[in-house]
Design an enzyme around this catalytic site. Structure first.
Site, PDB file in Angstrom:
ATOM      1  N   TYR A  23       0.830  -1.221   0.000  1.00  0.00           N
ATOM      2  CA  TYR A  23       0.000   0.000   0.000  1.00  0.00           C
ATOM      3  C   TYR A  23       0.860   1.265   0.000  1.00  0.00           C
ATOM      4  O   TYR A  23       0.761   2.102   0.903  1.00  0.00           O
ATOM      5  CB  TYR A  23      -0.940   0.021   1.214  1.00  0.00           C
ATOM      6  CG  TYR A  23      -1.729  -1.245   1.376  1.00  0.00           C
ATOM      7  CD1 TYR A  23      -2.802  -1.519   0.531  1.00  0.00           C
ATOM      8  CD2 TYR A  23      -1.389  -2.184   2.349  1.00  0.00           C
ATOM      9  CE1 TYR A  23      -3.514  -2.693   0.661  1.00  0.00           C
ATOM     10  CE2 TYR A  23      -2.099  -3.354   2.478  1.00  0.00           C
ATOM     11  CZ  TYR A  23      -3.165  -3.608   1.630  1.00  0.00           C
ATOM     12  OH  TYR A  23      -3.864  -4.762   1.765  1.00  0.00           O
ATOM     13  N   TYR A 151     -12.653  -7.195   6.306  1.00  0.00           N
ATOM     14  CA  TYR A 151     -11.485  -7.273   5.422  1.00  0.00           C
ATOM     15  C   TYR A 151     -11.241  -8.742   5.095  1.00  0.00           C
ATOM     16  O   TYR A 151     -11.169  -9.587   6.000  1.00  0.00           O
ATOM     17  CB  TYR A 151     -10.235  -6.668   6.089  1.00  0.00           C
ATOM     18  CG  TYR A 151      -9.023  -6.848   5.200  1.00  0.00           C
ATOM     19  CD1 TYR A 151      -8.799  -5.987   4.126  1.00  0.00           C
ATOM     20  CD2 TYR A 151      -8.142  -7.917   5.384  1.00  0.00           C
ATOM     21  CE1 TYR A 151      -7.718  -6.186   3.280  1.00  0.00           C
ATOM     22  CE2 TYR A 151      -7.058  -8.111   4.542  1.00  0.00           C
ATOM     23  CZ  TYR A 151      -6.857  -7.245   3.483  1.00  0.00           C
ATOM     24  OH  TYR A 151      -5.791  -7.458   2.642  1.00  0.00           O
ATOM     25  N   ASP A 252     -14.133 -16.436   7.798  1.00  0.00           N
ATOM     26  CA  ASP A 252     -12.744 -16.083   7.485  1.00  0.00           C
ATOM     27  C   ASP A 252     -11.995 -15.943   8.804  1.00  0.00           C
ATOM     28  O   ASP A 252     -12.068 -14.917   9.465  1.00  0.00           O
ATOM     29  CB  ASP A 252     -12.721 -14.777   6.681  1.00  0.00           C
ATOM     30  CG  ASP A 252     -11.309 -14.313   6.360  1.00  0.00           C
ATOM     31  OD1 ASP A 252     -10.352 -14.884   6.907  1.00  0.00           O
ATOM     32  OD2 ASP A 252     -11.177 -13.364   5.563  1.00  0.00           O
ATOM     33  N   LYS A 281      -2.428 -16.772   7.721  1.00  0.00           N
ATOM     34  CA  LYS A 281      -1.578 -16.027   8.668  1.00  0.00           C
ATOM     35  C   LYS A 281      -0.759 -16.926   9.619  1.00  0.00           C
ATOM     36  O   LYS A 281       0.323 -17.338   9.254  1.00  0.00           O
ATOM     37  CB  LYS A 281      -2.417 -15.002   9.415  1.00  0.00           C
ATOM     38  CG  LYS A 281      -2.813 -13.841   8.495  1.00  0.00           C
ATOM     39  CD  LYS A 281      -3.100 -12.556   9.243  1.00  0.00           C
ATOM     40  CE  LYS A 281      -3.029 -11.361   8.327  1.00  0.00           C
ATOM     41  NZ  LYS A 281      -4.291 -11.036   7.645  1.00  0.00           N
TER      42      LYS A 281
HETATM   43  C1  LIG Z   1      -4.790 -10.943   6.250  1.00  0.00           C
HETATM   44  C2  LIG Z   1      -6.174 -11.375   5.983  1.00  0.00           C
HETATM   45  C3  LIG Z   1      -6.556 -11.879   4.727  1.00  0.00           C
HETATM   46  C4  LIG Z   1      -5.608 -11.931   3.559  1.00  0.00           C
HETATM   47  O1  LIG Z   1      -4.518 -12.780   3.768  1.00  0.00           O
HETATM   48  P1  LIG Z   1      -3.201 -12.592   2.856  1.00  0.00           P
HETATM   49  O2  LIG Z   1      -2.307 -13.712   3.289  1.00  0.00           O
HETATM   50  O3  LIG Z   1      -2.662 -11.233   3.164  1.00  0.00           O
HETATM   51  O4  LIG Z   1      -3.635 -12.708   1.444  1.00  0.00           O
HETATM   52  C5  LIG Z   1      -7.866 -12.302   4.570  1.00  0.00           C
HETATM   53  N1  LIG Z   1      -8.752 -12.243   5.576  1.00  0.00           N
HETATM   54  C6  LIG Z   1      -8.420 -11.775   6.803  1.00  0.00           C
HETATM   55  C7  LIG Z   1      -9.438 -11.753   7.884  1.00  0.00           C
HETATM   56  C8  LIG Z   1      -7.122 -11.302   7.044  1.00  0.00           C
HETATM   57  O5  LIG Z   1      -6.810 -10.818   8.240  1.00  0.00           O
END
Ligand SMILES: *Cc1c(COP(=O)(O)O)cnc(C)c1O
Length: 432
Positions: A23, A151, A252, A281
């Protein structure tokens, strides 16, 4: 200037002119600090500065850095097989990782897809949902309902379900698929539950369910969309509505998975089992990029019920053995550790030490859940000034939006965490 310092000067100059950071603008790049080593909960800068890490490298490095057990697992694996294609071949690290994940996630989730990152894990989840309804012969269900303030990643499908205002919707309008956005939850995690919080999701699902493939959300913690913690009853209510309207639920847990909130998965706070679960992550302990998308056998078999049919995804580096070996070692470490007590200790220390900030004039809210401590300001702070001020105090913090927050490694010592919270309070007080 000595030789090393001169070389860093040259490298940083090249970095500024030729390397894109997350970014950022190449016309006006922000400052970047050269790192030469990471160890335990410390980041060592090239000029000798040692920083206590308050970020876990964007929430991934739950065991800290340079972890002997993960290092050994990767070294052992690299000596035998760094990579081999996953199409038509398989290997022990991937199967063992699937075994571990299937044992860890709630039933009936029992089928795993390995993706290259969190964003790709989300893309695969969206594809699974669309292909599920195709498999059932109901082609009209191709949109997604989500909640504002979310997000889910930076690829296009994932972006389309990020918050439409703070996300990148304006910029990519006309290219992004248009989704259905419900109001963000307003009752906080520790607040008094009000059923009216679900009014927006209830109304939108009633109106649009016939075209909705799935609801996608971050359970309990909305991370990069604003670091908000919402009430478990909200999640339970969404699960109920999904069942009522026969819409799939995608959780997610890329940010929340693996103990960060005090439970193994944030869904556990509500006793909710999603139809599709995204992980990423901390999955490899922050060593390498890996995502996983899990679903039930019933959904998996509906997606591609027969020979010649397939889930249409298969990245080149899918199931990379080194990455799976790192994830296996990380999961073993986590499960053998008293992670629940650790997170409980971090939570009570964060709560106690950040509480005084709530009285500061610039501060709008202070909140803590598990190993997440957040100071929210009335106005967005200057990221670069705050980051630099943290560095001069020996702490690595990277504020975003209106928040200054910490998600430290779960293994951080009370003394190290005390330093982080002290610096956060000092920065919040504007005494830098
Ligand atoms: C970081 C994140 C993503 C994206 O993961 P990347 O490995 O950066 O592509 C998707 N959803 C959530 C909730 C996140 O915190």
């Amino acid at each position: 200037m000595n030789h090393a310092a001169a070389e860093w000067h040259r490298l940083l100059d090249f970095d500024r002119r030729h390397v894109w950071h997350p970014y950022t603008s190449m016309a006006k790049p922000g400052p970047v600090y050269p790192v030469v080593r990471t160890e335990g909960c410390q980041i060592h800068l090239a000029d000798g500065t040692v920083l206590i890490d308050g970020m876990s490298s964007w929430w991934c490095a739950i065991h800290g850095y340079n972890v002997p057990r993960i290092n050994a697992a990767i070294a052992d694996q690299v000596a035998r097989m760094a990579h081999v294609m996953f199409g038509g071949l398989t290997h022990e690290p991937a199967v063992r990782l699937a075994e571990k994940l299937c044992a860890l996630v709630p039933s009936p989730l029992e089928v795993a897809f390995f993706a290259d990152s969190g964003s790709v894990a989300v893309e695969v989840a969206l594809k699974m949902a669309v292909q599920y309804w195709e498999g059932r012969g109901i082609a009209a269900r191709k949109r997604f309902l989500t909640i504002r303030g979310g997000y889910h990643g930076d690829t296009f499908g994932a972006m389309s379900v990020c918050d439409p205002d703070t996300g990148m919707h304006g910029l990519f309008r006309g290219y992004l698929p248009s989704q259905v956005f419900a109001a963000a939850p307003t009752v906080p995690f520790h607040g008094t539950w009000q059923p009216s919080d679900l009014d927006s999701v209830t109304a939108l699902l009633a109106a649009h369910h016939a075209t909705i493939a799935a609801v996608i959300l971050e359970p309990i913690v909305q991370g990069a969309g604003g670091m908000r913690f919402y009430h478990p009853e909200y999640l339970r209510g969404v699960r109920r509505l999904c069942e009522q309207w026969e819409v799939l639920l995608i959780a997610d847990e890329i940010a929340t998975g693996f103990g960060r909130t005090g439970r193994m998965f944030a869904c556990d706070w509500a006793g909710v089992v999603p139809d599709i679960l995204c992980l990423g992550k901390a999955l490899t302990g922050g060593y390498m990029s890996l995502g996983a998308t899990l679903t039930s056998r019933a959904i998996a078999e509906t997606i591609a019920p027969g020979a010649g049919q397939a889930l249409m995804h298969g990245p080149t580096f899918m199931g990379n053995p080194l990455t799976c070996a790192a994830a296996n070692a990380s999961l073993e470490l986590l499960l053998e550790s008293p992670w629940q007590q650790r997170v409980a200790r971090l939570e009570s220390q964060l709560r106690q030490e950040l509480a005084p900030c709530a009285a500061l004039p610039a501060v709008r809210d202070v909140r803590v859940l598990g190993a997440i401590g957040v100071i929210e300001f009335h106005d967005p702070p200057d990221v670069h000034a705050l980051t630099r001020a943290g560095i001069t105090q020996g702490v690595w913090l990277r504020p975003f939006g209106r928040t200054l927050y910490t998600m430290p490694p779960l293994v951080i010592s009370p003394e190290e965490l005390r330093r982080i919270t002290a610096v956060m309070c000092e920065l919040a007080a504007g005494r830098h």
